[in-house]
Enzyme design. Structure first.
Site, PDB file in Angstrom:
ATOM      1  N   SER A   1       0.793  -1.079   0.105  1.00 43.30           N
ATOM      2  CA  SER A   1       0.006   0.058  -0.025  1.00 43.30           C
ATOM      3  C   SER A   1       0.948   1.295   0.090  1.00 43.30           C
ATOM      4  O   SER A   1       1.622   1.460  -0.831  1.00 43.30           O
ATOM      5  CB  SER A   1      -0.994  -0.126   1.129  1.00 43.30           C
ATOM      6  OG  SER A   1      -2.049   0.954   1.096  1.00 43.30           O
TER       7      SER A   1
ATOM      8  N   GLU B   1      -2.078  13.902  13.052  1.00 45.60           N
ATOM      9  CA  GLU B   1      -2.317  15.325  12.358  1.00 45.60           C
ATOM     10  C   GLU B   1      -1.576  15.456  10.898  1.00 45.60           C
ATOM     11  O   GLU B   1      -2.083  16.082  10.041  1.00 45.60           O
ATOM     12  CB  GLU B   1      -1.460  16.504  13.229  1.00 45.60           C
ATOM     13  CG  GLU B   1      -1.377  17.965  12.712  1.00 45.60           C
ATOM     14  CD  GLU B   1      -0.880  18.884  13.971  1.00 45.60           C
ATOM     15  OE1 GLU B   1      -0.984  20.037  13.544  1.00 45.60           O
ATOM     16  OE2 GLU B   1      -0.660  18.411  14.914  1.00 45.60           O
TER      17      GLU B   1
ATOM     18  N   HIS C   1      -7.188  -6.267   0.745  1.00 45.22           N
ATOM     19  CA  HIS C   1      -6.042  -5.367   0.598  1.00 45.22           C
ATOM     20  C   HIS C   1      -4.939  -5.829   1.338  1.00 45.22           C
ATOM     21  O   HIS C   1      -3.831  -5.685   0.981  1.00 45.22           O
ATOM     22  CB  HIS C   1      -6.614  -4.008   0.962  1.00 45.22           C
ATOM     23  CG  HIS C   1      -5.555  -2.873   0.854  1.00 45.22           C
ATOM     24  ND1 HIS C   1      -4.910  -2.868  -0.312  1.00 45.22           N
ATOM     25  CD2 HIS C   1      -5.077  -2.117   1.965  1.00 45.22           C
ATOM     26  CE1 HIS C   1      -3.927  -1.534   0.004  1.00 45.22           C
ATOM     27  NE2 HIS C   1      -4.017  -1.395   1.117  1.00 45.22           N
TER      28      HIS C   1
END
Length: 306
Positions: free
Chosen positions: A131, A227, A286
């Site tokens: 990924s 963040e 996945h």
């Protein structure tokens, strides 16, 4: 050489007052304080080494978004036994025990990996990325081909993936979790999972996200830098533009039940990786290495021997 498209058949081997989990907190036992790197310099990635007795080129595993080096530990141990090769599993910046940085781009992560390989005096490796890690692996092969003897890209392609993911929901759900302090870890995990459930429907995904729940001195937080991930998510779902090609042997390994490698991606794969073979593992999502670890290992070994 044209790209070979084929399906592989299943082989015989085949985580008093409540507080919010603030993004960017890293309270792992090994790293009580957030280690923040300057945005422009490479970070010193954490990694685990599984030593093989052979002298063949080492394997280096790169995990996906919200993952960590431990995702590939059992796979690494098996590959050491089966191949004799040294295997490294690596934490990306803002993940696992690696330092946090406000920057989270493929250019930065490629720089981190190059820095790590130089530190370890590894002149060439077999690079295996899942990924997000797969995109880092592709970018490394395209910019530093001399470092990559062979390339394995696991269930991702050099294409836009925003429409195929729910990562925005996952981040929001994680940011909204509140957990009481000074409670057992098992209770904290249950509380977190209960709060994630409304936005993260799949049980397996919740369990995966919960691997990032860490505790120190009775307080719980997410070890991933939410963040930075949120700020760069659109870039992470995309892929840098390249005019170069990687001429080395390449395997794109997809899950047959996943949409991350589609036929629409084949032309770009062929353009950038002209010696690529594309395979799909049946009944795998996945997270191929978790769904079908024996098939995954067999595919890697077959590729190394080809």
């Amino acid at each position: 050489m044209s790209v070979l498209f084929r399906l592989i058949r299943r082989g015989l081997l085949t985580g008093r007052t409540s507080f919010r989990l603030y993004p960017g907190q890293d309270v792992c036992g090994l790293a009580p304080n957030v280690r923040t790197a300057s945005s422009s310099s490479p970070v010193n990635l954490t990694y685990d080494v599984f030593d093989g007795k052979g002298e063949s080129t080492p394997l280096v595993f790169l995990h996906g978004l919200f993952g960590s080096k431990s995702n590939f530990h059992s796979i690494a141990k098996s590959l050491v036994q089966r191949t004799g090769r040294k295997v490294l599993t690596v934490d990306a910046r803002n993940h696992g025990n690696s330092p946090h940085s406000s920057l989270l781009t493929y250019e930065a992560m490629t720089g981190d990996l190059k820095h790590l390989l130089a530190q370890l005096h590894i002149e060439k490796c077999i690079l295996i990325g899942h990924s997000m890690g797969g995109k880092t692996a592709m970018a490394t092969a395209l910019t530093q081909p001399s470092l990559v003897e062979r390339l394995v890209v696991v269930d991702i392609s050099p294409a836009q993936t925003t429409t195929r993911t729910n990562f925005h929901c996952y981040i929001r759900a994680m940011q909204e979790v509140k957990i009481s302090s000074d409670i057992p870890r098992s209770t904290a995990r249950r509380m977190a999972e209960d709060q994630l459930r409304s936005l993260v429907k799949e049980h397996s995904v919740r369990q995966f996200l919960l691997t990032n729940l860490v505790e120190q001195n009775g307080h719980y937080a997410w070890r991933v830098n939410l963040e930075a991930i949120s700020a760069h998510l659109d870039n992470l779902m995309s892929f840098p533009s390249f005019d170069t090609v990687y001429e080395g042997p390449t395997l794109f390994l997809g899950g047959a039940s996943s949409a991350y490698i589609s036929s629409e991606d084949y032309p770009e794969i062929q353009r950038l990786f002209p010696h690529a073979d594309i395979q799909y593992i049946p009944d795998a999502s996945h997270w191929i290495h978790a769904d079908k670890p024996l098939d995954f290992i067999s595919s890697i070994i077959s590729f190394l021997q080809s």
